[in-house]
Design an enzyme around this catalytic site. Structure first.
Site, mmCIF file in Angstrom:
data_model
loop_
_atom_site.group_PDB
_atom_site.id
_atom_site.type_symbol
_atom_site.label_atom_id
_atom_site.label_comp_id
_atom_site.label_asym_id
_atom_site.label_seq_id
_atom_site.Cartn_x
_atom_site.Cartn_y
_atom_site.Cartn_z
ATOM 1 N N GLU A 95 -7.417 -0.566 -0.504
ATOM 2 C CA GLU A 95 -7.067 1.008 -0.178
ATOM 3 C C GLU A 95 -7.995 1.790 -0.989
ATOM 4 O OE1 GLU A 95 -2.759 0.968 -0.438
ATOM 5 O OE2 GLU A 95 -2.536 0.212 1.677
ATOM 6 N N CYS A 108 -10.541 7.874 -5.122
ATOM 7 C CA CYS A 108 -10.123 6.960 -6.055
ATOM 8 C C CYS A 108 -10.134 5.633 -5.318
ATOM 9 C CB CYS A 108 -8.322 7.301 -6.127
ATOM 10 S SG CYS A 108 -7.551 5.837 -6.900
ATOM 11 N N CYS A 115 -4.721 -7.665 -7.807
ATOM 12 C CA CYS A 115 -5.088 -7.524 -9.215
ATOM 13 C C CYS A 115 -4.930 -8.647 -9.982
ATOM 14 C CB CYS A 115 -4.324 -6.474 -9.843
ATOM 15 S SG CYS A 115 -4.761 -5.676 -11.478
ATOM 16 N N CYS A 119 1.006 -5.405 -14.431
ATOM 17 C CA CYS A 119 1.931 -4.328 -14.610
ATOM 18 C C CYS A 119 3.221 -4.070 -13.849
ATOM 19 C CB CYS A 119 1.157 -3.124 -14.633
ATOM 20 S SG CYS A 119 -0.348 -3.243 -15.489
ATOM 21 N N CYS A 122 3.594 -1.350 -11.004
ATOM 22 C CA CYS A 122 2.623 -1.178 -10.519
ATOM 23 C C CYS A 122 2.635 -1.938 -8.779
ATOM 24 C CB CYS A 122 1.109 -1.303 -10.781
ATOM 25 S SG CYS A 122 -0.086 -1.409 -9.671
ATOM 26 N N CYS A 340 -0.291 7.376 -7.753
ATOM 27 C CA CYS A 340 -0.997 6.377 -8.712
ATOM 28 C C CYS A 340 0.129 5.335 -8.683
ATOM 29 C CB CYS A 340 -0.934 7.176 -10.104
ATOM 30 S SG CYS A 340 -2.548 7.621 -10.345
HETATM 31 S S1 SF4 Z 1 -1.752 -0.604 -13.013
HETATM 32 FE FE1 SF4 Z 1 -1.923 -2.292 -11.111
HETATM 33 S S2 SF4 Z 1 -3.791 -2.190 -10.381
HETATM 34 FE FE2 SF4 Z 1 -4.155 -1.394 -12.429
HETATM 35 S S3 SF4 Z 1 -4.232 -3.250 -13.847
HETATM 36 FE FE3 SF4 Z 1 -1.815 -2.895 -13.650
HETATM 37 S S4 SF4 Z 1 -1.286 -4.266 -12.038
HETATM 38 FE FE4 SF4 Z 1 -3.560 -4.059 -12.061
#
Ligand code: SF4
Length: 350
Positions: A95, A108, A115, A119, A122, A340
Site C-alpha cells: 500500500e 508515504c 515486514c 511491532c 502495527c 500511520c
Molecule cells: S511499525 Fe510496522 S512496518 Fe514499521 S517496522 Fe514495525 S512492524 Fe514493520
C-alpha cells in the site's frame, strides 16, 4: 518466453542497456532512449517507445519485461488522502498513501511486502515479510502518487516518507537505489531534503547511512526511551537496545550534522508516566532532534489505547521546556485505514 521468465529491464543500468543494443548490432544511443522511456517517461510497455522502430520494440519485448506496478484499488478519504492498493508483477499487494496538507503533498511509500519486524501496535506486523520491493517498484509508487497529486491537488508531489509497509533499512540497497532514481535528473529530480526514511531503529544500518553520507532525512519510530517498555511494544529492541540506538544516532550526527526526528505515540498505561517523559528527554539530549507526537489509530483487536489529552499535553510542555522541538501530528485518512500503522493490505483482503 513467458513474461515471468524474462529479465526485468529496469534492473539494468544505462550502460548495460547500451551494451545490449551494441551486442545486437545496434547503435549504443538506443540504450539512452530506452532508459529515458523507462525512468523519465515511465513507459509501461515497449509499444509506448515510439522513437524506436517496430523491430527494435519487438526485440526488447522478446528479451525483457517491464514489471510495472498497477494501482489495483484507490480509496479516497474525506480529508483528500488517497490510499492505493499497489499490485506487483507477482500479484503481491502493498500500500501507498497520498497525503495532501495545505500547500504540500506527501507520498508515504512501502519498502517491503509485509515486514521483518514485529511491532505490537502495527497492522503490517501481522503480515510476515514476504519479499523486499525492488527499486523500480518503490519508484513507481512515487510516480503514481505524483500523478494523483497533479490530478487532485493541481500540484506535483512535494515530499516522500518511507513510512509505509516494511522496515526500509532491512531493504537497504533497494531503498537507496530508489532514492537515487527519485533524486536523479533522469528520474524525478527531487531534492533529497524532501525525502525522509523512517526506521524503527536498526543501529548497524543507521551507521551505514552515516558512512554512505546520505542527504535525505532520518526519522526513528522511538515510542519509548526505556528498554523495558520498548521491548514490550517493539520486541526487536531486545536485540538492538536503546544504548546501541543512541550510539548509532550520535555517530549519524557526527558524520552528517543532520538532526533526527523521533516519532512517538503515547499509549494509556504503557508510556504515559513521568518516568517515560524523563527518559525521552534524556534520550533527546544525545543529539539535536525534534519529536513528533503522533495520534494513534487503533488497529483491529487492539489492546493499545491512545494516552489521555493530559498525558500528551504533559509530554509537549515538558519537551518544550527542555528546549526540544515537539509537534503534535494528527493522523490523516483514518476513515480508509490509511493512517500511520494501519497499512496492512486490508484493501487486498476485502
Ligand atoms: S511499525 Fe510496522 S512496518 Fe514499521 S517496522 Fe514495525 S512492524 Fe514493520
Amino acid at each position: 518466453m513467458k513474461n515471468s521468465e524474462k529479465k526485468d529491464i529496469r534492473a539494468l543500468t544505462k550502460e548495460q542497456l547500451r551494451d545490449f543494443f551494441v551486442s545486437e548490432g545496434e547503435k549504443a544511443f538506443r540504450g539512452n532512449q530506452v532508459y529515458e522511456w523507462l525512468w523519465q517517461k515511465s513507459a509501461h510497455t515497449f509499444e509506448d517507445m515510439t522513437n524506436l522502430s517496430k523491430e527494435l520494440r519487438q526485440k526488447l519485448d522478446d528479451n525483457f519485461a517491464i514489471n510495472h506496478i498497477n494501482i489495483d484499488k484507490q480509496q479516497r478519504s474525506k480529508d483528500g488522502t488517497i490510499k492505493n492498493a499497489v499490485k506487483l508483477h507477482d500479484d503481491f499487494v502493498v500500500e501507498s498513501v497520498m497525503i495532501p496538507v495545505q500547500s504540500r503533498t506527501t507520498a508515504c511509500v512501502s519498502s517491503q511486502v509485509g515486514c521483518s519486524l514485529d511491532c505490537k501496535f502495527c497492522a503490517t506486523a501481522k503480515l510476515k515479510r514476504l519479499r523486499n520491493l525492488n527499486p523500480d517498484e518503490i519508484y513507481d509508487q512515487v510516480v503514481a502518487i505524483d500523478k494523483q497529486s497533479r490530478i487532485y491537488n493541481n500540484r506535483p508531489l512535494s515530499n516522500i516518507v518511507f513510512m509505509g509497509m516494511g522496515e526500509p533499512l532491512m531493504n537497504y540497497n533497494n531503498v537507496l537505489k530508489s532514492i537515487e532514481k527519485i533524486t536523479s535528473p533522469e528520474g524525478l529530480h527531487m531534492s533529497p531534503r524532501r525525502i525522509t526514511v523512517s526506521t524503527s531503529g536498526v543501529p548497524k544500518m543507521i551507521k551505514k547511512l552515516a558512512d554512505d553520507q546520505v542527504k535525505f532525512n532520518l526519522a526513528v519510530s522511538l515510542h519509548s526511551a526505556r528498554n523495558e517498555v520498548r521491548t514490550q511494544i517493539m520486541p526487536f529492541n531486545a536485540r538492538f537496545p536503546l544504548e546501541d540506538l543512541r550510539e548509532s544516532l550520535e555517530y549519524w550526527y557526527e558524520k552528517t550534522n543532520k538532526r533526527v526526528t523521533y516519532e512517538y505515540i503515547v499509549w494509556k498505561g504503557i508510556n504515559d508516566t513521568q518516568q517515560d517523559i524523563d527518559a525521552l528527554i534524556d534520550f533527546c539530549n544525545a543529539i539535536p532532534c525534534k519529536v513528533n507526537i503522533i495520534e494513534y489509530n487503533p488497529i483491529d483487536e487492539d489492546q493499545f489505547v491512545q494516552g489521555s489529552d493530559t498525558a500528551i499535553a504533559s509530554y509537549m510542555t515538558q519537551l518544550e521546556n527542555a528546549g526540544i522541538t515537539a509537534t503534535l501530528r494528527h493522523s490523516r485518512g483514518k476513515d480508509i485505514d490509511a493512517a500511520c500503522g494501519q497499512l496492512a493490505n486490508k484493501s487486498s483482503l476485502d
